[in-house]
Design an enzyme around this catalytic site. Structure first.
Site, short mmCIF file in Angstrom:
data_model
loop_
_atom_site.label_atom_id
_atom_site.label_comp_id
_atom_site.label_asym_id
_atom_site.label_seq_id
_atom_site.Cartn_x
_atom_site.Cartn_y
_atom_site.Cartn_z
N GLU A 106 -5.39 22.04 40.53
CA GLU A 106 -6.79 22.44 40.36
C GLU A 106 -7.65 21.74 41.39
OE1 GLU A 106 -7.41 21.27 36.33
OE2 GLU A 106 -8.12 19.26 36.87
N GLU A 162 -9.49 19.34 30.15
CA GLU A 162 -8.30 19.53 29.34
C GLU A 162 -8.64 19.21 27.88
OE1 GLU A 162 -5.60 16.77 31.08
OE2 GLU A 162 -6.43 15.02 30.06
N GLU A 201 -12.09 17.29 26.98
CA GLU A 201 -12.54 16.48 28.10
C GLU A 201 -13.19 17.33 29.19
OE1 GLU A 201 -10.01 13.38 29.42
OE2 GLU A 201 -8.87 13.28 27.56
N ASN A 218 -6.87 17.19 24.69
CA ASN A 218 -5.80 16.37 24.16
C ASN A 218 -5.69 16.60 22.66
OD1 ASN A 218 -4.58 14.62 26.31
ND2 ASN A 218 -6.73 14.17 26.65
#
Length: 585
Positions: free
Chosen positions: A81, A189, A174, A191
């Site tokens: 990315e 992302e 996040e 978690n």
């Protein structure tokens, strides 16, 4: 990321599937545009992540990121990315549940859970921007960056993602937030677990996240008391401020390389408002086979200023010997004016320490205080041992901060709380100053801490033992050094002594840490250039490339692939250069 995009969540530009191989990664990287980030698909905690700014860096780091992903997460697949420079790392804790469904039943669902069946709690954000190697070092809640407008926008996108996924349990979403006035934010992302820094959310919200996660997993949904706390608000209310520091067994003076050994002595801080979560105790041996984190230290207070100051005090009181650790760096950051002001992008460490962290440097005033406290410590030790501090004198002591060849201060104790201190310079003396404690020094020779109070400000000096030459190892505000007490005569004579000459190791490549040599990329007789890869040493599952500091020829290889290495063990020796001059007729 596909689900996030379908939910209308802002995402970082990137490729939405794992890289097939390094050639595929090169194509994707060039399509996205450098800099890019290679990251383990199943990863977290900075493992299996590499920033690449060129094709050469992709080629070099792809295999290492793949191997780290396999070793840490049993999954070698990598994502690619766009890397966003200088953002803030912001995350939102969530707790989502559906009443009447256990975690096993939810896992066996053949279709996503109905979003209307979900209860979602979103907690105040955490700022996690003080990082090294993409791994968090200091976290706090709430963030000083976000405006309420940005916070509400992000909360709505967090909820949209949770509904899109049909997620239940505790988790963390996040984000990267840029530093522009618009505060643009991008999904990083999610978690699907509790994270190391969850205690700071518990501190400011009053919610036991572990209890909530277990309650949801047992099929009881989110505890009603927590739903009542939410009320009609878009996110959970918070009170006060919390800051957490992660303490790692790694050496910030050597590029955060792992450190191993027995923790002797080891003493955790016991102060009001401080929580320490740790997995070690005194005598524990830190090995190279596991993650280097020793503990996390959390401070909660009414204000950010008080929380930061309280955590700094806790680090002053945290004794860790036997291994190198990042506590000194944490101490330096907590007292940095920019950190205190809330200027904390992810570039904080490289900005303030562009050439690496070289330790804490005390101010002249702090050195004067330390010199006075050192003599008071020496006097207390003298009284216990029934022996003078320095043979032959009682009223004047020369304190050498840094040992035999360190800075010199002449100290005269006027009474048990006051000392006259004069710095001795190469040419003359500095002005005499008085160091006055509010009360007698709190120190016992069997303890590790000397506590002083100067103008209502607490100062803690760690007293970590004495060696055979009489030097006492101390630490103040994260600055650690040997201290030697001398008589004036000894000081005068010591001026004629020469400092020891350091051994010349420039012809050798030494192992920077204990670990395993997993790859040797050169052979005896090879010619190498500056910066060329020589070998890779692995410690605590992190791979570290050892590069050539010079141009030359490899003379001898002392270690083989698979060898276990000690810190500073010889790996390679460069050949002696031929300096013979050939005369041409």
């Amino acid at each position: 990321k596909r689900l996030a995009q379908e939910a209308g969540v802002h995402i970082i530009p990137g490729y939405d599937a794992p890289m097939e191989n390094v050639d595929h990664a090169l194509k994707v990287a060039n399509d996205i545009g450098y800099p890019i980030l290679l990251k383990a698909q199943a990863g977290g905690g900075g493992k299996g992540m590499r920033v690449c700014r060129s094709d050469a860096e992709v080629i070099e780091t792809f295999p290492m990121a793949t191997e780290e992903g396999l070793k840490f997460f049993k999954d070698p697949r990598l994502l690619c990315e766009k890397f966003i420079d200088d953002p803030h790392h912001i995350e939102f804790q969530v707790l989502a549940g559906a009443k009447g469904k256990t975690s096993v039943e939810l896992a066996n669902l053949t279709s996503p859970i109905d979003p209307d069946e979900l209860d979602i709690l979103v907690f105040p954000e955490r700022e996690c921007s003080i990082q090294r190697r993409h791994q968090k070092v200091i976290e706090e809640s709430p963030s000083v960056l976000l405006t309420e407008e940005t916070r509400l926008k992000m909360v709505e996108q967090v909820k949209a993602l949770v509904r899109q996924v049909g997620y239940t349990s505790a988790g963390t979403v996040e984000w990267l937030v840029d530093s522009t006035p618009e505060q643009n934010f991008f999904f990083l992302e999610m978690n699907t677990r509790l994270q190391v820094e969850h205690p700071i959310t518990e501190a400011v919200s009053g919610v036991d996240l572990v209890e909530g996660m277990l309650h949801v997993g047992a099929g009881h949904g989110i505890p009603q008391k927590y739903l009542d706390m939410l009320g009609d608000r878009p996110y959970m209310a918070h009170c006060g401020h919390a800051v957490e520091a992660r303490v790692y067994a790694e050496d910030p003076l050597r590029g955060f390389l792992p450190s191993t050994g027995p923790l002797i002595p080891y003493q955790e801080p016991k102060l009001e408002g401080i929580r320490v979560d740790s997995g070690v105790t005194q005598g524990h041996v830190v090995s190279p086979h596991y993650d280097p984190m020793l503990s996390k230290v959390i401070c909660y207070a009414d204000t950010r200023e008080a929380a930061v100051e309280g955590l700094a005090r806790a680090m002053d009181n945290y004794v860790i010997e036997g291994v190198q650790h990042n506590g000194r760096l944490v101490n330096a950051v907590l007292r940095n004016p920019d950190f205190i002001a809330g200027i904390t992008p992810t570039s904080f460490l490289p900005t303030h320490y562009p050439d690496g962290f070289h330790g804490v440097e005390l101010t002249t005033k702090q050195k004067e205080q330390l010199a006075a406290i050192a003599v008071m410590v020496g006097k207390i030790r003298q009284e216990m041992l029934k022996d003078p501090i320095v043979p032959g004198i009682t009223d004047e002591v020369i304190v050498r901060l840094g040992g035999m060849f360190g800075e010199a201060f002449c100290v005269r104790l006027l009474d048990e709380t006051t000392a006259s201190v004069t710095q001795l310079l190469e040419e003359g003396e500095a002005n005499e100053v008085l160091v006055a404690l509010d009360e007698p020094l709190d120190y016992t020779p069997t303890g590790l801490l000397a506590n002083a109070l100067i103008n209502d400000k607490p100062i803690t000096v760690q007293v970590l033992g004495e060696n055979v030459t009489g030097e006492i190892k101390v630490q103040m505000y994260g600055a650690d050094m040997p201290v030697l007490l001398q008589s004036p005569r000894e000081y005068e004579l010591s001026k004629y002594m020469h400092e020891p000459v350091a051994m010349d190791t420039s012809a050798f490549i030494l192992s920077p840490m204990p670990g395993q040599l997993i790859k040797m990329t050169v052979e005896e007789g090879d010619h190498v250039e500056i910066g060329q890869e020589l070998c890779i040493v692995e410690a605590m599952k992190m791979q570290n490339i050892i590069r050539s500091p010079r141009t030359g020829m490899i003379g001898k290889c002392f270690a083989k692939e698979g060898s276990s290495l000690r810190a500073d063990e010889k790996i390679i020796e460069f050949a002696v250069e031929d300096t013979t001059v050939v005369e041409v007729a």
